[in-house]
Each structure stands twice: as C-alpha cells, then as structure tokens.
Design a protein around this motif. Structure first.
Motif, short mmCIF file in Angstrom:
data_model
loop_
_atom_site.label_atom_id
_atom_site.label_comp_id
_atom_site.label_asym_id
_atom_site.label_seq_id
_atom_site.Cartn_x
_atom_site.Cartn_y
_atom_site.Cartn_z
N ASP A 220 0.84 -1.19 0.00
CA ASP A 220 0.00 0.00 0.00
C ASP A 220 0.88 1.25 0.00
O ASP A 220 2.05 1.18 0.38
CB ASP A 220 -0.83 -0.03 1.29
CG ASP A 220 -1.91 1.03 1.34
OD1 ASP A 220 -2.16 1.68 0.31
OD2 ASP A 220 -2.49 1.21 2.42
N LYS A 222 0.45 4.75 1.79
CA LYS A 222 -0.51 5.37 2.73
C LYS A 222 -0.52 6.90 2.69
O LYS A 222 -1.53 7.51 3.02
CB LYS A 222 -0.20 4.93 4.16
CG LYS A 222 -0.60 3.48 4.41
CD LYS A 222 -0.90 3.23 5.88
CE LYS A 222 -1.60 1.90 6.07
NZ LYS A 222 -0.79 0.87 6.69
N GLY A 234 -6.22 6.49 4.12
CA GLY A 234 -6.62 5.08 4.15
C GLY A 234 -5.82 4.26 3.14
O GLY A 234 -5.82 3.04 3.20
N PHE A 277 -4.85 -9.76 8.14
CA PHE A 277 -4.02 -8.92 7.28
C PHE A 277 -2.78 -8.61 8.11
O PHE A 277 -2.87 -7.99 9.17
CB PHE A 277 -4.85 -7.67 6.97
CG PHE A 277 -4.16 -6.46 6.40
CD1 PHE A 277 -2.93 -5.99 6.85
CD2 PHE A 277 -4.80 -5.72 5.42
CE1 PHE A 277 -2.35 -4.84 6.34
CE2 PHE A 277 -4.23 -4.56 4.90
CZ PHE A 277 -3.00 -4.14 5.38
N ASN A 293 -4.58 -6.50 10.95
CA ASN A 293 -5.96 -6.12 10.73
C ASN A 293 -6.77 -7.40 10.62
O ASN A 293 -6.24 -8.45 10.24
CB ASN A 293 -6.12 -5.30 9.45
CG ASN A 293 -5.44 -3.94 9.57
OD1 ASN A 293 -5.62 -3.25 10.56
ND2 ASN A 293 -4.66 -3.57 8.58
N ARG A 295 -9.40 -8.13 8.65
CA ARG A 295 -10.28 -7.99 7.47
C ARG A 295 -9.38 -7.76 6.26
O ARG A 295 -8.18 -7.54 6.39
CB ARG A 295 -11.16 -6.77 7.69
CG ARG A 295 -10.23 -5.63 8.19
CD ARG A 295 -10.63 -4.28 7.99
NE ARG A 295 -9.66 -3.36 8.54
CZ ARG A 295 -8.68 -2.78 7.87
NH1 ARG A 295 -8.51 -3.06 6.58
NH2 ARG A 295 -7.84 -1.96 8.43
N GLY A 297 -7.62 -5.66 3.43
CA GLY A 297 -7.18 -4.27 3.35
C GLY A 297 -7.90 -3.56 2.21
O GLY A 297 -8.38 -4.18 1.27
N ASP A 298 -7.96 -2.26 2.33
CA ASP A 298 -8.53 -1.44 1.27
C ASP A 298 -7.53 -0.30 1.05
O ASP A 298 -7.33 0.49 1.98
CB ASP A 298 -9.88 -0.89 1.72
CG ASP A 298 -10.66 -0.27 0.59
OD1 ASP A 298 -10.12 -0.21 -0.54
OD2 ASP A 298 -11.79 0.16 0.82
N PRO A 299 -6.83 -0.23 -0.06
CA PRO A 299 -7.09 -0.86 -1.37
C PRO A 299 -6.35 -2.17 -1.65
O PRO A 299 -6.35 -2.60 -2.81
CB PRO A 299 -6.63 0.22 -2.35
CG PRO A 299 -5.61 1.02 -1.64
CD PRO A 299 -5.83 0.87 -0.17
N GLU A 300 -5.78 -2.86 -0.67
CA GLU A 300 -5.11 -4.14 -0.98
C GLU A 300 -6.04 -5.14 -1.66
O GLU A 300 -5.65 -5.84 -2.60
CB GLU A 300 -4.54 -4.78 0.30
CG GLU A 300 -3.31 -4.12 0.85
CD GLU A 300 -3.59 -2.91 1.73
OE1 GLU A 300 -4.74 -2.44 1.74
OE2 GLU A 300 -2.67 -2.45 2.41
N1 GLY Z 1 -4.79 -0.14 3.36
C1 GLY Z 1 -4.66 -0.33 4.74
C2 GLY Z 1 -5.85 -0.82 5.42
O1 GLY Z 1 -6.78 -1.30 4.82
O2 GLY Z 1 -5.87 -0.76 6.63
#
Ligand code: GLY
Ligand code: AMP
Length: 431
Positions: A220, A222, A234, A277, A293, A295, A297-300
């Motif tokens: 990512d 950030k 994010g 994650f 994490n 869940r 990731g976003d945008p992973e």
């Molecule tokens: N891209 C990092 C997150 O989803 O926490």
C-alpha cells in the motif's frame, strides 16, 4: 455429473472499494445468484442490491439477513467486526464470515496485539503501553530514542499512528491522542513503539481457527502525496505481488509470524476465523509485524482479489467449516496495480456530489477494473461521495506493465478535483 446448485444469497457489509472488489468476486461464483450489500455504493449497486442499513446496526442487519434468508454474510469493515457483529449474527444462527469480537481485538486493540506478540515471541517492534499521559511523557523524556512511534490503542480510521522525529513532536502527539482525545476512546491507552526501517509488505490470509492460507503479497501507499509525503490516508494505491516478498521471506513469515499468530489466538481461547491482514516490515533482522488487521485491506483487496483464481465463496465456506487445510489458493501470474482517484483535499476537506463521467470506457475491457469507493447516485448520475472516490486497477504481465495500464485507465475517468499520486508502484522499478 450433478449440476452445481446455484442458489446462495450473499450479504456484504461495507461501502468501499474493498467491498466492491469482494462483491465482484462473489458475483463470479457459480454458487451465488443473489447479492445484497449494506449500505454499498453506486458501483456495488450495479452488481448487488444495496440496502440502506448502516454497518453498525447489527440487529437491523441480522433482521434483514433472517427475512431474506441470506446464506452467507461477509463483513468487509473493521468497526462492525471489532464491535461484535459476528457474535450477533451467530446468536441468531446466521452464517457469517469474520472474527468474533474476542478475536477481532487483534485489530481493535494495539495493546492487546503487542502483548500477544510478546507472549508468543512473534517478532515485532519493542514497545511500552501507557494509560496515563504523565507517565508516557516521563518515559519519552527519559528513556526514549527518536524517531519513535506513537499509536492510539483503538481504531482510528488508520490515522492513529504518529511517527515523531523528536521529543517536541512526541509530546505534541501524547497531547493529541491522550489529552485532546483526537481519536476519542481509541486514545484511552497509548502504545509507544520502536521505529523500524525497511520495506513494508502486506500479506492477507484466510484463517479457519487453526489453518492459515496466505494470499499473495501486496503493498500500500498510505501517504497522500508523491514520494510518501503528506498526511496518512486510508491508502492511495497498491500493487501486487511485492517483488521484495521472496519465497524465502514467505517461508520465514509462515514459521515465525503467520502460524504462530493463529496458534496464539487459539491458545488464548480466541480462535480466529476470517481474514488476517499482516502489515509487515522487512527489517535487516528479518520480517517483523507492524500491525494486524482483522479484514481485507482497502485498497489491498483491489489488487489481490482480481488476481485470485479460486472461487472466493468456496474458500470462505471452507474457513467456516474448518476445512481450509483442504484448500490450495491460486493466484494469476499477472501483476496488478490500483491507483486511487481521490477528491482534491483528501484526507482533510473536500467537496462531495460532483458528477463523474467515463465509466463506459471500462465496459468489456478485460484486465481493467473500476472499483467504486466513495460514490453515490443522484438523479440518475454517479457523483463523488467521499475522499477516496474510485480505485482504478489494471493487470499486466509485469508490475511495470500493470502500472502503465492502470495509469492509462485513470485517464478514462473525469470529475472535478480528481487527484491521484503519480508514483504508485514506482518502487517496483528498483526491485
Ligand atoms: N490499506 C490499509 C488498510 O486497509 O488498513
Ligand atoms: P499502522 O496503522 O500500524 O500500519 O501504521 C501506519 C504506518 O505507520 C505503517 O504503515 C508504517 O508506515 C508506519 N509505522 C507503524 N509502526 C511503525 C514502526 N514501529 N516503525 C516504523 N514505521 C511504523
């Protein structure tokens, strides 16, 4: 041969690019014929029925799932997981994918995750936990070396981490987190952590309580601005796989981090089912955990899921039935790059409600994806509705090719104030 039954109804909880990527993968599953998303966004609405129930309205969501006889609910976001949505669904006998509250704490409390890593000898940065601002300040003034990292204990939209170059910045950080309570109750406790250097890599994994199956790696970006300048966001873009994450590093991570984390959670009476994650730093002393994490990731997710060749719903069902050991994950050899199109001013102040055009350019273009993050529909027109507006993902034979494809596709979309970083995936040129 028996025809596969195609009758599952799936509910996805969340409204970002990650949930759009999940919805797209669910849609491809031959087992599924109806998809709902709460609350969703304008892009998700093209493949799922969006329902206006907020992600923290657990009872209303469970009522909906019961009424509609939903077969599987997938929780995309951290807040409902940490808040215990899975426990509410399970208490009603509903099938739901994600960790229970007592396991989602792996993301929900940094103090918990640090203590877990210490107890089970999982490599991570050295740290201290404080509940009292004066004690934190005294520690910083007497025992700390700089730079140093301050982390609000709880969820803070990915913004509760401060890297402080000197004592003055660290004192200001303690004030913001613990005294001004900039991140609310997330600042009840403060983790002060050793600053690590190295390459960052994210590895997402499926977990069934006992078995872990890592997906491919990703990275990512950030910070808001090119060259990793500007405020933390994010996530402004991702690429997958990471050329720095070698098979040798993967083997070390499996032995020293991945399986030990799953075993530690089980040993603590908090078996973890869902996605873990791992945010990793590849230091000169080996890979270490930056954060967990609970869940995708976003945008992973927007680069990992388009490369995944398995049926996502099948893998999730294997997790829920504790037979993940029978599943092998497969990822395309193609690389993927996702460039986030944000609203100018993100992550601070930005306009909403501006019309977006050019979506038709993605129709029938194989290997190109336009994931919606902050969009809404207003009078039949798709408009901006958040800081991160779209995630433009493209595949390519190599990372540089995927990168060129993704940046070309960013030009297919127009909206006022469209902002993106120009160096997503650039580090891969050094690999
Ligand atoms: N891209 C990092 C997150 O989803 O926490
Ligand atoms: P986190 O939300 O914990 O992933 O932290 C956000 C970002 O801060 C990470 O992606 C890293 O770039 C940076 N970071 C967090 N912890 C450390 C650390 N101990 N040393 C260096 N950088 C860190």
């Amino acid at each position: 041969m028996i025809q596969e039954k195609k009758n599952m109804k799936v509910l996805i909880i969340g409204s970002g690019g990650r949930e759009h990527a999940i919805a797209r993968s669910v849609k491809k599953s031959p087992k599924v014929d109806e998809i709902y998303c709460a609350p969703g966004n304008a892009g998700i609405a093209q493949i799922a029925r969006c329902i206006p129930i907020g992600p923290m309205q657990f009872e209303a969501l469970a009522d909906f799932a019961q009424d509609k006889e939903i077969d599987l609910t997938i929780v995309g976001m951290d807040d409902p997981l940490v808040g215990g949505i899975v426990d509410v669904f399970e208490s009603r006998g509903l099938r739901v994918f994600g960790p229970r509250k007592n396991a989602a704490i792996l993301e929900g409390s940094k103090a918990f995750s640090k203590d877990l890593m210490k107890k089970y000898h999982i490599p991570t940065a050295a740290y201290e936990v404080f509940t009292d601002a004066q004690e934190a300040l005294a520690y910083l003034r007497t025992a700390a070396t700089f730079p140093i990292v301050l982390k609000a204990d709880g969820l803070a939209l990915g913004k509760g981490v401060l890297i402080c170059e000197d004592l003055a910045q660290a004192e200001e950080g303690v004030r913001e987190i613990m005294q001004d309570r900039k991140f609310g109750s997330a600042g009840d406790r403060l983790v002060i952590e050793e600053f690590m250097t190295g390459r960052e890599v994210s590895v997402l994994s499926f977990v069934d309580g006992k078995t872990i199956r890592p997906m491919t790696s990703a990275q990512d970006h950030k910070r808001a601005k090119d060259g990793d300048e500007g405020l933390n966001t994010g996530g402004m873009g991702t690429f997958s796989p990471s050329p720095f994450y070698t098979p040798e590093i993967d083997r070390i991570c499996m032995q020293t981090i991945f399986q030990p984390t799953v075993d530690a959670m089980a040993a603590e009476g908090r078996p973890f089912t869902g996605i873990i994650f791992f945010g990793l730093m590849l230091t000169k002393d080996g890979p270490k955990v930056l954060e967990y994490n609970a869940r995708f990731g976003d945008p992973e997710a927007q680069v990992v899921l388009p490369r995944m060749e398995n049926d996502l719903v099948e893998v999730i069902e294997a997790c829920l039935d504790e037979r993940l050991d029978q599943v092998e994950l497969h990822f395309s050899d193609q690389a993927a790059v996702c460039v986030v199109l944000a609203s100018d001013g993100y992550p601070v102040a930005y306009k909403k409600g501006l019309p977006i055009t050019g979506f038709e350019n993605f129709e029938d273009k194989e290997g190109y994806f336009c994931f919606h993050a902050g969009t809404a529909e207003k009078d039949g027109q798709i408009v901006t509705n958040g800081g991160r507006v779209l995630g433009i993902t493209a595949l390519g034979e190599t990372l540089p090719k995927a990168r060129a494809n993704a940046y070309a596709a960013t030009q297919w979309i127009s909206f006022e104030g469209k902002y993106m970083r120009s160096d997503i995936g650039k580090a891969i040129d050094e690999a």
